[in-house]
Write an enzyme that holds these catalytic residues in place. Structure first.
Site, PDB file in Angstrom:
ATOM      1  N   HIS A   1       0.846  -1.194   0.000  1.00 36.65           N
ATOM      2  CA  HIS A   1       0.000   0.000   0.000  1.00 36.65           C
ATOM      3  C   HIS A   1       0.881   1.242   0.000  1.00 36.65           C
ATOM      4  CE1 HIS A   1       0.555   1.399   4.230  1.00 36.65           C
ATOM      5  NE2 HIS A   1       0.825   0.128   4.449  1.00 36.65           N
ATOM      6  N   CYS A   2       0.297   2.365  -0.459  1.00 35.61           N
ATOM      7  CA  CYS A   2       0.972   3.655  -0.387  1.00 35.61           C
ATOM      8  C   CYS A   2       0.191   4.518   0.597  1.00 35.61           C
ATOM      9  CB  CYS A   2       1.079   4.297  -1.768  1.00 35.61           C
ATOM     10  SG  CYS A   2      -0.517   4.572  -2.559  1.00 35.61           S
ATOM     11  N   VAL A   3       0.231   5.821   0.457  1.00 36.29           N
ATOM     12  CA  VAL A   3      -0.426   6.708   1.417  1.00 36.29           C
ATOM     13  C   VAL A   3      -1.944   6.564   1.382  1.00 36.29           C
ATOM     14  CG1 VAL A   3      -0.760   9.115   2.103  1.00 36.29           C
ATOM     15  CG2 VAL A   3       1.473   8.353   1.288  1.00 36.29           C
TER      16      VAL A   3
END
Length: 469
Positions: A26-28
């Site tokens: 996942h990213c932000v």
């Protein structure tokens, strides 16, 4: 079962179940999946979940927009439920590459090289804009600049300009670091290789034209072979090719040289061989090709500005959908070092157009969740991040996407006719005017007005036509 646990379970089911997940991270704001078969994804079910704000597929990854903060909790819950080990972004990138064809892999390689150095380039563009405000005549005063009126600001402007120019003076060093790392070599050697190509002992690339006209290009005499002693400041292709060669030589040597003497052999030999190859063959050939490509693009827009602006302005969003927009980063950087880029301003306006179309959907749609997604994705697009607006809203309903690309094409045509240029890549949204050369601010603001108003109005009109049908 809590709502978070239930929503996470439904997300996994909607992407085809845990058996369909090769890797996930996942990213932000987004879950990033490398799926074995994207055709198994139930996008309708996925996008109807309260936790999901949108989804899209790009560069072999299927991404689900969750939101800042919540995405971390969802990811941890998903790992707990499925038993899938936590993966790094690099793991997902490698897994997702199996779904790409050779052209897509080449485009993805360029993206992997240029995206890590974008913060430095964007920062340089913004700082150049600040310097331009201080030194550009006619912005605040009729025929003079701020530093002309207030000489005490001159040194401040000079320091800002130095900081801004650093990323471009040493651009091969930045690209070398990122490219060698991408190709599997040591990033530190990539930095050394890049800095070697802009060493102060070499003829500055920006002075090459005048030196060639005067017949004063310095050379090395390598046993009868004359090698031009020139640098490659602002050049992209020479360091890209040289980085690939360096990484492959280093990998070759590391597999064959005993561990005990690797420090004495691998780096020296790799740098020496690549250095000679760069100055004798790679540099001259790619320098010629790079200038040929740049001159070709400039020639097209010099002779067919309206058509070029109409096509690039209109098609840029489609390039983003396919991921091919990353191929133009190299062209933008090359143009930026030859007086300014006329492509990047159209990128900024295209992003704003997508934001305006998404914002209009907030007033068109009835569903509260979709209205919220439209608003947040529009704000994101206005600040240069268009994926949530494009994939979460505009492409889903199609007509706002059409409204955005039509408006972007009109704005692209207008600013191209007026020769608008940016110093370099900046923030691709509303703050983008800071990177535009000040003499073109008027035309750029008109272009900005077009992509703020026309997509918004056109989306409303298309929504009404669609409803009446």
């Amino acid at each position: 079962m809590s709502s978070l646990e239930q929503s996470t379970k439904e997300i996994v089911e909607a992407v085809g179940g845990k058996e369909n997940i090769a890797a996930a991270t996942h990213c932000v704001t987004r879950l990033r999946f490398a799926l074995k078969d994207e055709s198994l994804v139930d996008e309708e079910k996925l996008n109807n979940l309260d936790l999901v704000k949108g989804s899209f597929s790009t560069n072999g990854q299927f991404q689900v927009v969750i939101g800042q903060g919540t995405v971390d909790k969802v990811y941890k819950e998903m790992v707990s439920q499925t038993g899938i080990g936590e993966a790094s972004k690099e793991d997902v990138k490698k897994a997702s590459e199996e779904n790409l064809n050779p052209i897509q892999r080449a485009i993805k390689t360029l993206a992997d090289i240029f995206i890590p150095i974008l913060p430095a380039i964007v920062t340089a563009g913004l700082l150049m804009g600040i310097n331009n405000i201080l030194t550009g005549p006619g912005i605040f005063f009729d025929e003079t600049s701020v530093v002309d009126e207030f000489p005490q600001w001159a040194d401040l402007a000079s320091i800002i300009n130095l900081i801004a120019n650093t990323s471009f003076v040493f651009l091969p060093g930045l690209i070398g670091w990122s490219a060698v790392n991408r190709f599997g070599g040591s990033p530190l050697l990539g930095i050394v290789l890049g800095l070697m190509l802009v060493h102060p002992d070499l003829l500055n690339a920006w002075g090459y034209g005048s030196a060639a006209a005067e017949g004063e290009i310095p050379t090395w005499d390598l046993f009868g072979l004359a090698v031009q002693k020139i640098g490659y400041q602002g050049q992209v292709l020479p360091i890209l090719v040289a980085s690939y060669v360096l990484a492959k030589i280093e990998i070759f040597l590391r597999k064959r040289v005993p561990d005990g003497i690797q420090l004495l052999v691998v780096a020296p030999v790799a740098l020496l061989v690549t250095g000679f190859a760069s100055f004798i063959l790679i540099g001259p050939v790619t320098f010629f090709i790079g200038n040929l490509l740049t001159d070709g693009v400039i020639s097209i827009f010099d002779n067919f500005a309206a058509i070029g602006g109409l096509l690039y302005g209109g098609l840029y969003a489609l390039l983003v959908v396919t991921g091919m927009h990353h191929t133009f980063l190299a062209v933008d950087l090359q143009l930026a070092n030859e007086g300014g880029t006329f492509l990047w301003p159209m990128l900024a306006l295209s992003n704003i157009a997508q934001g305006s179309a998404a914002l209009a959907m907030m007033f068109v749609l009835k569903d509260e969740k979709q209205k919220g997604l439209s608003l947040t994705s529009a704000v994101s697009a206005y600040l240069g991040i268009t994926e949530p607006a494009m994939f979460g809203v505009n492409l889903r309903f199609r007509y706002p996407f059409i409204a955005a690309i039509v408006s972007s094409a009109i704005a692209g045509l207008f600013i191209s006719i007026n020769g608008v240029k940016a110093y370099t890549i900046g923030v691709g949204g509303l703050p983008g005017f800071l990177s535009i050369q000040s003499e073109y601010w008027g035309s750029f603001f008109i272009g900005m007005a077009i992509v703020l108003v026309v997509p918004f109005v056109l989306t409303f009109i298309l929504a009404k036509v669609k409803k009446e049908k």
